[in-house]
Design an enzyme around this catalytic site. Structure first.
Site, mmCIF file in Angstrom:
data_model
loop_
_atom_site.group_PDB
_atom_site.id
_atom_site.type_symbol
_atom_site.label_atom_id
_atom_site.label_comp_id
_atom_site.label_asym_id
_atom_site.label_seq_id
_atom_site.Cartn_x
_atom_site.Cartn_y
_atom_site.Cartn_z
ATOM 1 N N PRO A 124 0.994 -1.128 -0.115
ATOM 2 C CA PRO A 124 -0.118 0.174 0.027
ATOM 3 C C PRO A 124 1.220 1.200 0.213
ATOM 4 O O PRO A 124 2.225 1.444 0.418
ATOM 5 C CB PRO A 124 -0.451 -0.197 1.683
ATOM 6 C CG PRO A 124 -0.347 -1.040 2.013
ATOM 7 C CD PRO A 124 0.544 -2.058 1.089
ATOM 8 N N GLU A 125 0.023 2.232 -1.080
ATOM 9 C CA GLU A 125 0.604 3.847 -0.472
ATOM 10 C C GLU A 125 0.032 4.316 -0.117
ATOM 11 O O GLU A 125 -0.726 4.072 0.640
ATOM 12 C CB GLU A 125 2.269 4.066 -2.474
ATOM 13 C CG GLU A 125 2.961 2.859 -2.787
ATOM 14 C CD GLU A 125 3.158 3.648 -3.902
ATOM 15 O OE1 GLU A 125 3.752 4.601 -3.587
ATOM 16 O OE2 GLU A 125 3.962 3.248 -4.788
ATOM 17 N N HIS A 152 -6.016 -15.131 7.742
ATOM 18 C CA HIS A 152 -4.504 -14.585 8.599
ATOM 19 C C HIS A 152 -4.916 -13.671 9.811
ATOM 20 O O HIS A 152 -3.794 -11.993 9.360
ATOM 21 C CB HIS A 152 -4.369 -13.580 7.253
ATOM 22 C CG HIS A 152 -4.053 -14.471 6.776
ATOM 23 N ND1 HIS A 152 -3.009 -15.559 6.695
ATOM 24 C CD2 HIS A 152 -4.520 -14.639 4.834
ATOM 25 C CE1 HIS A 152 -2.600 -16.343 5.598
ATOM 26 N NE2 HIS A 152 -3.828 -15.876 4.427
ATOM 27 N N ARG A 178 20.327 18.305 -1.645
ATOM 28 C CA ARG A 178 21.442 17.635 -0.999
ATOM 29 C C ARG A 178 21.902 16.980 -2.717
ATOM 30 O O ARG A 178 22.213 17.853 -3.838
ATOM 31 C CB ARG A 178 19.856 15.857 -1.170
ATOM 32 C CG ARG A 178 18.898 16.230 -0.158
ATOM 33 C CD ARG A 178 19.108 15.092 0.776
ATOM 34 N NE ARG A 178 18.689 15.649 1.839
ATOM 35 C CZ ARG A 178 17.514 14.880 2.948
ATOM 36 N NH1 ARG A 178 17.896 13.646 2.234
ATOM 37 N NH2 ARG A 178 17.465 14.811 4.020
#
Ligand SMILES: [Zn+2]
Length: 284
Positions: A2-3, A95, A157
């Site tokens: 899942p994002e 589950h 960066r």
């Protein structure tokens, strides 16, 4: 996996179905699912029983539900975790790892996780941001996200732009799919050195990251009207709107050039070789 938009859909579902309710009993069926709660399942259950969830919050892919005790239930879905709202009489899922009942005797909250990479814990003093996740940067859908600070930090960066997007200390919640989609929209190659981005480039990239996530959220958000909060781990409902991710060899929607797939950090990066030319000096 899942994002962020999928996790936000889950957060909204929890806000709607769980906030304001008081926990009855908590049953842990698999200790691995609460491995971060080192005091064990009895302690976990004791801290929750009789407490009321006061909010449903999220940072990146972490969810937390503050309790009226000042603690919070912190959760991560991992690869396959689901938080389901189910009628008490519904049969247990194969589950099922943790079951929460409520004092109103209504629907149950169930944590179901086939691969058990996800997990739950009760964090003390976590009404604001739980200390365990305080190092994670806000995500671009968070009202606290600071656009100017992000643009400045990105340009300081010394790395490739996609690596920077995946760095949770800089910006959280941008996974592989949304990084590739936003880079395609911005016409940037994933190995473009961050220090060569102009302020305008970085601002456009952030705008596209936010757009891609917002669009995914709007599509995903349609599924939570039912009494069923679900993340299937497949991002399936957004697949139709993807421009590059998973589309190796298919024509670019802008120029028709076949989409290219490269190995990247044990996964893949998808680009249009024409719209997103590889920089002469590339950062990996
Ligand atoms: Zn193209």
């Amino acid at each position: 996996m899942p994002e962020l938009p999928e996790v936000e859909v889950v957060r909204r579902g929890l806000e709607r179905w769980v906030v304001g309710r008081t926990v009855g009993t908590v049953t842990v069926f698999h200790e691995r699912s609460i491995r971060r709660h080192t005091a064990g399942p009895d302690h976990f259950a004791d801290l929750l029983a009789g407490r009321t969830f006061t909010a449903a919050r999220r940072r990146g892919k972490y969810l937390w539900l503050p309790l009226d005790s000042g603690d919070a239930l912190l959760g991560h879905l991992g690869m396959s975790g689901q938080l389901l709202i189910r009628p008490a009489e519904a049969p247990d899922e194969p589950h099922l790892r943790v079951r929460f009942t409520f004092t109103d005797r209504g629907s149950e909250l169930r944590f179901v996780d086939q691969r058990t990479f996800g997990g739950l814990a009760v964090e003390p003093d976590a009404a604001d941001v739980p200390p365990a996740i305080a190092h994670i940067a806000p995500d671009p859908l968070d009202p606290l996200f600071d656009d100017a600070a992000f643009v400045a930090a990105l340009r300081r960066r010394r790395t490739g732009v996609k690596r920077a997007l995946l760095d949770q200390t800089l910006i959280s919640g941008v996974g592989n799919i949304y990084a590739d989609e936003a880079l395609w929209r911005t016409r940037l190659h994933y190995a473009r050195p961050t220090e060569t981005l102009t302020r305008a480039d970085a601002g456009r990239l952030l705008g596209h990251v936010r757009d891609v996530m917002t669009e995914a959220l709007q599509v995903g958000g349609t599924s939570f009207d039912t009494l069923y909060v679900n993340v299937n781990g497949q991002s399936g409902y957004f697949d139709r709107s993807l421009n590059v991710y998973g589309r190796e060899g298919e024509p670019c929607g802008r120029c028709g050039t076949p989409i290219r797939r490269d190995p990247f950090m044990n996964r893949s990066s998808y680009t249009c070789p024409r719209c997103q030319p590889r920089p002469r000096r590339a950062h990996w």
